[in-house]
Design a protein around this motif. Structure first.
Motif, PDB file in Angstrom:
ATOM      1  N   UNK A  83       4.305 -10.894  10.686  1.00 22.15           N
ATOM      2  CA  UNK A  83       4.495 -10.672  12.073  1.00 22.15           C
ATOM      3  C   UNK A  83       4.686 -12.219  12.861  1.00 22.15           C
ATOM      4  N   UNK A  84       3.513 -12.912  12.311  1.00 16.61           N
ATOM      5  CA  UNK A  84       3.572 -14.370  12.846  1.00 16.61           C
ATOM      6  C   UNK A  84       4.940 -15.145  12.308  1.00 16.61           C
ATOM      7  N   UNK A  85       5.405 -14.691  11.435  1.00 17.99           N
ATOM      8  CA  UNK A  85       6.473 -15.804  11.121  1.00 17.99           C
ATOM      9  C   UNK A  85       7.740 -15.218  11.071  1.00 17.99           C
ATOM     10  N   UNK A  86       7.693 -13.874  11.706  1.00 18.01           N
ATOM     11  CA  UNK A  86       9.057 -13.097  12.112  1.00 18.01           C
ATOM     12  C   UNK A  86       9.688 -12.377  10.985  1.00 18.01           C
ATOM     13  N   UNK A  87       9.052 -12.044   9.745  1.00 24.86           N
ATOM     14  CA  UNK A  87       9.674 -11.605   8.586  1.00 24.86           C
ATOM     15  C   UNK A  87       9.693  -9.923   8.686  1.00 24.86           C
ATOM     16  N   UNK A  88      10.746  -9.279   8.600  1.00 22.21           N
ATOM     17  CA  UNK A  88      10.859  -8.103   8.403  1.00 22.21           C
ATOM     18  C   UNK A  88      10.832  -7.371   6.931  1.00 22.21           C
ATOM     19  N   UNK A  89      10.848  -8.418   5.900  1.00 23.21           N
ATOM     20  CA  UNK A  89      10.666  -8.171   4.838  1.00 23.21           C
ATOM     21  C   UNK A  89       9.795  -8.865   3.828  1.00 23.21           C
ATOM     22  N   UNK A  90       8.992  -8.119   2.948  1.00 25.00           N
ATOM     23  CA  UNK A  90       8.074  -8.908   2.037  1.00 25.00           C
ATOM     24  C   UNK A  90       8.555  -9.026   0.692  1.00 25.00           C
ATOM     25  N   UNK A  91       8.845 -10.203   0.276  1.00 21.22           N
ATOM     26  CA  UNK A  91       9.385 -10.197  -1.204  1.00 21.22           C
ATOM     27  C   UNK A  91       7.858 -10.251  -2.293  1.00 21.22           C
ATOM     28  N   UNK A  92       7.983  -9.508  -3.481  1.00 19.85           N
ATOM     29  CA  UNK A  92       7.164  -9.525  -4.531  1.00 19.85           C
ATOM     30  C   UNK A  92       7.842  -9.556  -5.596  1.00 19.85           C
ATOM     31  N   UNK A  93       7.377 -10.362  -6.555  1.00 27.80           N
ATOM     32  CA  UNK A  93       7.923 -10.303  -8.051  1.00 27.80           C
ATOM     33  C   UNK A  93       7.119  -9.181  -8.753  1.00 27.80           C
ATOM     34  N   UNK A  94       7.715  -8.568  -9.742  1.00 27.63           N
ATOM     35  CA  UNK A  94       7.251  -7.584 -10.469  1.00 27.63           C
ATOM     36  C   UNK A  94       7.318  -8.167 -11.912  1.00 27.63           C
ATOM     37  N   UNK A  95       6.354  -8.204 -12.605  1.00 28.61           N
ATOM     38  CA  UNK A  95       6.038  -8.725 -13.976  1.00 28.61           C
ATOM     39  C   UNK A  95       6.362  -7.325 -14.847  1.00 28.61           C
ATOM     40  N   UNK A  96       5.070  -7.067 -15.385  1.00 26.77           N
ATOM     41  CA  UNK A  96       4.991  -5.953 -16.389  1.00 26.77           C
ATOM     42  C   UNK A  96       4.457  -4.866 -15.536  1.00 26.77           C
ATOM     43  N   UNK A  97       4.358  -3.600 -16.507  1.00 26.49           N
ATOM     44  CA  UNK A  97       3.657  -2.395 -15.750  1.00 26.49           C
ATOM     45  C   UNK A  97       2.358  -2.593 -15.085  1.00 26.49           C
ATOM     46  N   UNK A  98       1.753  -3.631 -15.793  1.00 24.74           N
ATOM     47  CA  UNK A  98       0.405  -3.674 -15.012  1.00 24.74           C
ATOM     48  C   UNK A  98       0.399  -4.091 -13.554  1.00 24.74           C
ATOM     49  N   UNK A 100       2.351  -3.004 -11.468  1.00 21.23           N
ATOM     50  CA  UNK A 100       2.966  -1.897 -10.723  1.00 21.23           C
ATOM     51  C   UNK A 100       2.049  -1.129  -9.647  1.00 21.23           C
ATOM     52  N   UNK A 101       0.925  -0.792 -10.444  1.00 20.67           N
ATOM     53  CA  UNK A 101      -0.255  -0.361  -9.911  1.00 20.67           C
ATOM     54  C   UNK A 101      -0.521  -0.767  -8.344  1.00 20.67           C
ATOM     55  N   UNK A 102      -0.886  -1.851  -8.405  1.00 18.04           N
ATOM     56  CA  UNK A 102      -1.543  -2.702  -7.295  1.00 18.04           C
ATOM     57  C   UNK A 102      -0.340  -2.745  -6.381  1.00 18.04           C
ATOM     58  N   UNK A 103       0.987  -3.274  -6.834  1.00 18.35           N
ATOM     59  CA  UNK A 103       1.832  -3.346  -5.726  1.00 18.35           C
ATOM     60  C   UNK A 103       2.192  -1.887  -5.207  1.00 18.35           C
ATOM     61  N   UNK A 104       1.963  -0.904  -5.986  1.00 19.30           N
ATOM     62  CA  UNK A 104       2.294   0.502  -5.474  1.00 19.30           C
ATOM     63  C   UNK A 104       1.108   0.709  -4.125  1.00 19.30           C
ATOM     64  N   UNK A 105       0.010   0.473  -4.353  1.00 17.63           N
ATOM     65  CA  UNK A 105      -0.907   0.631  -3.457  1.00 17.63           C
ATOM     66  C   UNK A 105      -0.715  -0.368  -2.303  1.00 17.63           C
ATOM     67  N   UNK A 106      -0.248  -1.421  -2.467  1.00 14.73           N
ATOM     68  CA  UNK A 106      -0.134  -2.601  -1.386  1.00 14.73           C
ATOM     69  C   UNK A 106       1.011  -2.053  -0.370  1.00 14.73           C
ATOM     70  N   UNK A 107       2.307  -1.551  -1.000  1.00 18.78           N
ATOM     71  CA  UNK A 107       3.209  -1.116  -0.354  1.00 18.78           C
ATOM     72  C   UNK A 107       2.771   0.092   0.484  1.00 18.78           C
TER      73      UNK A 107
END
Ligand code: ADP
Length: 164
Positions: A83-98, A100-107
């Protein structure tokens, strides 16, 4: 104007991060790199050092893609930082399956906090995918050559910090 936020610790910025930044920069008008203070992770480099390295390494990408790349240190909730920077999209990099679990929860949790901010995942070029800041530091500390994982300027800073 499309604005995205790419958050991370960047301790230090690697060729994997820079690959993701280059890809994201082609998709938006302004890319804000959110450098997390992350005291819990006990970073090797100070916030100021991490910000300076990200700024130096992303300047050529900004010139190449025409995307405005800004660096923004943050300590608050990721969604509030967006919100502070006016972003409507968050970009994340996905490396391995490892990842995924964390990113899944974050989203899921970020979506519950604010469903108008979308998270997108990008994958780096194959040779950059295994790179992780944590392992780069370990390799450097043990005397290995990190030239394949970070830029020459970051390599110099890593060696100075870890080998004295
Ligand atoms: P974290 O400490 O959560 O791993 P980092 O600061 O290392 O965060 O990285 C920030 C973001 O960059 C994360 O989305 C992470 O998955 C991504 N990332 C890091 N290294 C790579 C890589 N080699 N390839 C693709 N994405 C990466």
């Amino acid at each position: 104007m499309r604005v995205a936020l790419y958050p991370g610790t960047f301790d230090p910025v690697t060729l994997g991060h820079l690959d993701i930044i280059g890809r994201a920069a082609q998709m938006v008008d302004r890319l804000v790199i959110g450098v997390a203070i992350n005291r819990d992770k006990k970073p090797l480099f100070t916030l100021e050092e991490r910000v300076a390295m990200v700024m130096a390494e992303t300047a050529p990408l900004s010139a190449k893609t025409g995307c405005e790349i800004l660096v923004h240190p943050f300590e608050n909730l990721l969604i509030d930082c967006a919100h502070d920077v006016g972003a409507t999209t968050i970009v994340r990099g996905l490396r391995a399956v490892a990842d995924f679990e964390y990113e899944f929860q974050m989203v899921g949790m970020n979506r519950a906090l604010d469903s108008s901010v979308e998270t997108v995942f990008l994958m780096a070029e194959a040779r950059y995918q295994p790179i992780a800041s944590k392992l780069v530091k370990e390799i450097c500390r043990l005397g290995g050559d990190v030239a394949k994982f970070v830029t020459p300027a970051v390599k110099v800073q890593l060696e100075a910090r870890l080998r004295g």
